[in-house]
Design an enzyme around this catalytic site. Sequence first.
Site, PDB file in Angstrom:
ATOM      1  N   ARG A 155      32.293  82.000  60.656  1.00 48.43           N
ATOM      2  CA  ARG A 155      32.458  80.572  60.945  1.00 48.43           C
ATOM      3  C   ARG A 155      31.157  79.928  61.409  1.00 48.43           C
ATOM      4  O   ARG A 155      31.049  78.701  61.431  1.00 48.43           O
ATOM      5  CB  ARG A 155      33.562  80.380  61.995  1.00 48.43           C
ATOM      6  CG  ARG A 155      34.968  80.570  61.429  1.00 48.43           C
ATOM      7  CD  ARG A 155      36.025  80.579  62.500  1.00 48.43           C
ATOM      8  NE  ARG A 155      36.046  81.854  63.213  1.00 48.43           N
ATOM      9  CZ  ARG A 155      36.936  82.181  64.149  1.00 48.43           C
ATOM     10  NH1 ARG A 155      37.867  81.296  64.489  1.00 48.43           N
ATOM     11  NH2 ARG A 155      36.897  83.353  64.736  1.00 48.43           N
TER      12      ARG A 155
ATOM     13  N   LYS B 257      44.314  66.223  60.002  1.00 48.30           N
ATOM     14  CA  LYS B 257      44.219  66.459  61.446  1.00 48.30           C
ATOM     15  C   LYS B 257      42.840  66.075  61.943  1.00 48.30           C
ATOM     16  O   LYS B 257      41.885  65.961  61.188  1.00 48.30           O
ATOM     17  CB  LYS B 257      44.515  67.921  61.793  1.00 48.30           C
ATOM     18  CG  LYS B 257      43.469  68.920  61.331  1.00 48.30           C
ATOM     19  CD  LYS B 257      43.831  70.306  61.790  1.00 48.30           C
ATOM     20  CE  LYS B 257      42.921  71.375  61.224  1.00 48.30           C
ATOM     21  NZ  LYS B 257      41.527  71.284  61.496  1.00 48.30           N
TER      22      LYS B 257
ATOM     23  N   ASP C 114      46.142  79.386  54.729  1.00 50.34           N
ATOM     24  CA  ASP C 114      44.809  79.317  55.327  1.00 50.34           C
ATOM     25  C   ASP C 114      44.121  80.654  55.132  1.00 50.34           C
ATOM     26  O   ASP C 114      44.767  81.657  54.806  1.00 50.34           O
ATOM     27  CB  ASP C 114      44.909  78.981  56.816  1.00 50.34           C
ATOM     28  CG  ASP C 114      43.732  78.139  57.299  1.00 50.34           C
ATOM     29  OD1 ASP C 114      42.715  78.077  56.579  1.00 50.34           O
ATOM     30  OD2 ASP C 114      43.821  77.540  58.392  1.00 50.34           O
TER      31      ASP C 114
ATOM     32  N   ASP D 259      43.250  81.944  64.044  1.00 45.33           N
ATOM     33  CA  ASP D 259      42.631  82.448  65.268  1.00 45.33           C
ATOM     34  C   ASP D 259      43.585  82.232  66.449  1.00 45.33           C
ATOM     35  O   ASP D 259      44.429  83.065  66.740  1.00 45.33           O
ATOM     36  CB  ASP D 259      41.286  81.769  65.487  1.00 45.33           C
ATOM     37  CG  ASP D 259      40.482  82.392  66.625  1.00 45.33           C
ATOM     38  OD1 ASP D 259      41.027  83.273  67.341  1.00 45.33           O
ATOM     39  OD2 ASP D 259      39.320  82.016  66.809  1.00 45.33           O
ATOM     40  N   THR D 260      43.495  81.076  67.109  1.00 44.99           N
ATOM     41  CA  THR D 260      44.383  80.820  68.253  1.00 44.99           C
ATOM     42  C   THR D 260      45.715  80.234  67.808  1.00 44.99           C
ATOM     43  O   THR D 260      46.593  80.011  68.644  1.00 44.99           O
ATOM     44  CB  THR D 260      43.708  79.861  69.247  1.00 44.99           C
ATOM     45  OG1 THR D 260      43.396  78.634  68.577  1.00 44.99           O
ATOM     46  CG2 THR D 260      42.431  80.461  69.815  1.00 44.99           C
TER      47      THR D 260
ATOM     48  N   GLY E  16      46.529  77.301  66.878  1.00 44.43           N
ATOM     49  CA  GLY E  16      46.799  75.909  67.208  1.00 44.43           C
ATOM     50  C   GLY E  16      47.001  75.048  65.973  1.00 44.43           C
ATOM     51  O   GLY E  16      47.971  74.290  65.867  1.00 44.43           O
TER      52      GLY E  16
END
Length: 312
Positions: free
Chosen positions: A97, A193, A219, A223-224, A226
């Site tokens: 990333r 978003k 996707d 990761d988290t 959210g």
Amino acid sequence: MLNKIRVFAGNSNPLLVKGICDSLGISLGKSEVKSFSDGEIFVDIKESVRGLEIYVVQSTCSPGNNNLMELLIMLDALKRASAVSITAVIPYYGYSRQDRKVAPRTPITAKLVADLIAVAGATRVLCLDLHAGQIQGFFNIPVDNLYATPVLLDYINGKEFEDLVVVSPDAGGVERARAFAKRLGASLAIVDKRRPAANISEVMNVIGEIDGKTAILLDDMIDTAGTITQSAGALKKFGAKEVYACCTHGVLSGPAIERINDSEIKELAITDTIPLPEGKHSDKIKVLSTANLIGEAIKRIHYGESVSSLFV
């Protein structure tokens, strides 16, 4: 046959490595990868590799720095042992990333990692769903970027969904979602978003027709969680009948598991490029194996055959 191939591995993902070796019909190469009491990593290759074609399987997932150093030291050891070629098989490429400068005086760490891998001794790299395609250009050695698409498509086709819509959770994933939707004969939607800060996302709107349909959020990594869980909530709010999610790399750090359990996602399919965090399992998460896909790619590299034709 494959008598000139040896597969070695670090400690990042032993189950995936076993599956790859089973797919190839060979035994895992003998090596010892351990840490001294001060944290230094030591590698001992316990068989001759002179003149052999070597594949080192290591995801640079959490603990990312340890796993990366294991990979680099193994590559160096094998280079010094006179292997004829060394392919770094990196199912999950950590630091991917950080592929561009996002602000003044920030690093491009994905490029730094690419340089380290090449200098350590890799003559080829085999990855799976790189976060950014341009990372292939960070290397001055051949890079094969595989896609988990066949594995994820088999999972979705096995569900026999009707009236399906594939949804990209952000604008950056539209190309991936469009290709996926085309393979499934499904329609496409996009979640619009805004991201006010790192690891924090706010869903604003849904572009596309999803009312009454089964939605598949797609996707490359979670990761988290959210983004994916907020997207699932938005899809339900806009009338989706059910929401499923698919991704290649289940990083699942921090509160990810709790968020998934509390979300509108009925089932999340991830691949085994990253092992599930210790003690963090969920009934909503289904792990799909990429061992046969990676094993087939290794065979094709060995025989000089096309790898890209796996995804036609």
